[in-house]
Design a protein around this motif. Sequence first.
Motif, PDB file in Angstrom:
ATOM      1  N   LEU A 284       0.856  -1.005  -0.289  1.00 31.89           N
ATOM      2  CA  LEU A 284       0.226  -0.219  -0.286  1.00 31.89           C
ATOM      3  C   LEU A 284       0.759   1.497  -0.386  1.00 31.89           C
ATOM      4  O   LEU A 284       1.404   1.229   1.049  1.00 31.89           O
ATOM      5  CB  LEU A 284      -1.057   0.196   0.783  1.00 31.89           C
ATOM      6  N   SER A 285       0.841   2.689  -0.960  1.00 36.88           N
ATOM      7  CA  SER A 285       2.082   3.077  -0.892  1.00 36.88           C
ATOM      8  C   SER A 285       0.783   4.759  -0.775  1.00 36.88           C
ATOM      9  O   SER A 285      -0.418   5.011  -1.173  1.00 36.88           O
ATOM     10  CB  SER A 285       1.544   3.759  -2.483  1.00 36.88           C
ATOM     11  N   VAL A 286       1.635   5.250   0.507  1.00 41.78           N
ATOM     12  CA  VAL A 286       1.107   6.261   0.735  1.00 41.78           C
ATOM     13  C   VAL A 286       2.347   7.495   0.160  1.00 41.78           C
ATOM     14  O   VAL A 286       3.042   8.308   0.844  1.00 41.78           O
ATOM     15  CB  VAL A 286       1.691   6.078   2.211  1.00 41.78           C
ATOM     16  N   ASP A 287       1.021   8.876  -0.666  1.00 38.07           N
ATOM     17  CA  ASP A 287       1.673   9.596  -1.445  1.00 38.07           C
ATOM     18  C   ASP A 287       1.806  11.166   0.338  1.00 38.07           C
ATOM     19  O   ASP A 287       1.043  11.339   0.150  1.00 38.07           O
ATOM     20  CB  ASP A 287       0.889  11.001  -1.927  1.00 38.07           C
TER      21      ASP A 287
ATOM     22  N   GLU B 174       5.559  14.367   7.399  1.00 34.76           N
ATOM     23  CA  GLU B 174       4.093  13.685   6.980  1.00 34.76           C
ATOM     24  C   GLU B 174       4.737  12.917   6.484  1.00 34.76           C
ATOM     25  O   GLU B 174       4.373  11.627   6.875  1.00 34.76           O
ATOM     26  CB  GLU B 174       3.813  14.122   5.306  1.00 34.76           C
ATOM     27  N   VAL B 175       5.951  12.414   5.729  1.00 35.16           N
ATOM     28  CA  VAL B 175       6.669  10.950   6.303  1.00 35.16           C
ATOM     29  C   VAL B 175       7.208  10.897   7.141  1.00 35.16           C
ATOM     30  O   VAL B 175       6.842   9.477   7.410  1.00 35.16           O
ATOM     31  CB  VAL B 175       8.062  11.784   4.841  1.00 35.16           C
TER      32      VAL B 175
ATOM     33  N   CYS C 254      13.964   1.298   0.040  1.00 27.63           N
ATOM     34  CA  CYS C 254      14.264   2.435  -0.533  1.00 27.63           C
ATOM     35  C   CYS C 254      12.078   3.122  -0.374  1.00 27.63           C
ATOM     36  O   CYS C 254      11.307   3.005  -1.407  1.00 27.63           O
ATOM     37  CB  CYS C 254      13.397   2.094  -1.957  1.00 27.63           C
ATOM     38  N   SER C 255      12.054   3.299   0.953  1.00 24.87           N
ATOM     39  CA  SER C 255      10.476   3.649   1.101  1.00 24.87           C
ATOM     40  C   SER C 255       9.989   2.826   1.661  1.00 24.87           C
ATOM     41  O   SER C 255       8.337   3.378   1.877  1.00 24.87           O
ATOM     42  CB  SER C 255       9.997   4.425   0.097  1.00 24.87           C
ATOM     43  N   TRP C 256       9.840   1.598   1.634  1.00 26.53           N
ATOM     44  CA  TRP C 256       9.252  -0.093   2.254  1.00 26.53           C
ATOM     45  C   TRP C 256       8.975   0.155   3.510  1.00 26.53           C
ATOM     46  O   TRP C 256      10.538  -0.068   3.783  1.00 26.53           O
ATOM     47  CB  TRP C 256       9.299  -0.702   1.422  1.00 26.53           C
ATOM     48  N   LEU C 257       8.163  -0.579   4.167  1.00 23.92           N
ATOM     49  CA  LEU C 257       8.170  -1.329   5.527  1.00 23.92           C
ATOM     50  C   LEU C 257       7.315  -2.035   5.643  1.00 23.92           C
ATOM     51  O   LEU C 257       6.075  -2.115   4.763  1.00 23.92           O
ATOM     52  CB  LEU C 257       7.760   0.275   6.613  1.00 23.92           C
TER      53      LEU C 257
ATOM     54  N   ILE D 136       5.950   4.796   1.620  1.00 22.20           N
ATOM     55  CA  ILE D 136       5.567   6.425   2.281  1.00 22.20           C
ATOM     56  C   ILE D 136       6.746   7.365   1.220  1.00 22.20           C
ATOM     57  O   ILE D 136       7.659   6.885   1.783  1.00 22.20           O
ATOM     58  CB  ILE D 136       6.476   6.256   3.585  1.00 22.20           C
ATOM     59  N   VAL D 137       5.715   7.561   0.790  1.00 21.59           N
ATOM     60  CA  VAL D 137       6.305   8.709  -0.578  1.00 21.59           C
ATOM     61  C   VAL D 137       6.287   9.740  -1.032  1.00 21.59           C
ATOM     62  O   VAL D 137       5.486  10.127  -0.698  1.00 21.59           O
ATOM     63  CB  VAL D 137       5.862   7.536  -1.867  1.00 21.59           C
TER      64      VAL D 137
END
Length: 157
Positions: free
Chosen positions: A76-79, A85-86, A103-106, A116-117
């Motif tokens: 699930l990608s969160v803009d 916010e990140v 690379c922004s993944w958890l 978390i992008v």
Amino acid sequence: MQKITPCLWFRNEAEEAVDFYVSIFPDAKKGNVLRSGESGPGPAGSVIMVEFELAGQAFQALNGNMEDPFNNAISLSVDCKDQAEVDYYWDRLIGDRGKEIACSWLKDRYGVSWQIVPAILPKLLRDPDKTRAARAMQAMLNMTKIDIAALEKAVAG
């Protein structure tokens, strides 16, 4: 009406997970909870499925996944608009039992993968200047949680 609704299969913690997600996202909503009756499929009163909404997106959480744990095949990608916010989503989703990936993944405490992008990341990766775009990619590949200032510094050279 949303035509496609992602359904996340949990072992037995669907309602707990929904409560966790709803506590993190503003304007999130917990919806209907379907419970077993006397005839099952589980003990009477136990949770079968929970409907919920995050950022206007409907989801379902279902208990019953005893064999297939979550994996990286879907996330699930969160803009996010900025570093604050990140940091907010990263810190809350990873919590005390989650795991940093890259690379922004958890992965959260339930094993669900999230990205978390920050909004600037895709822009930098698509920079028409191929050298700048390559520096953005290299910087991102060396990060877990994205650090926007470090990313911008790397891109600038």
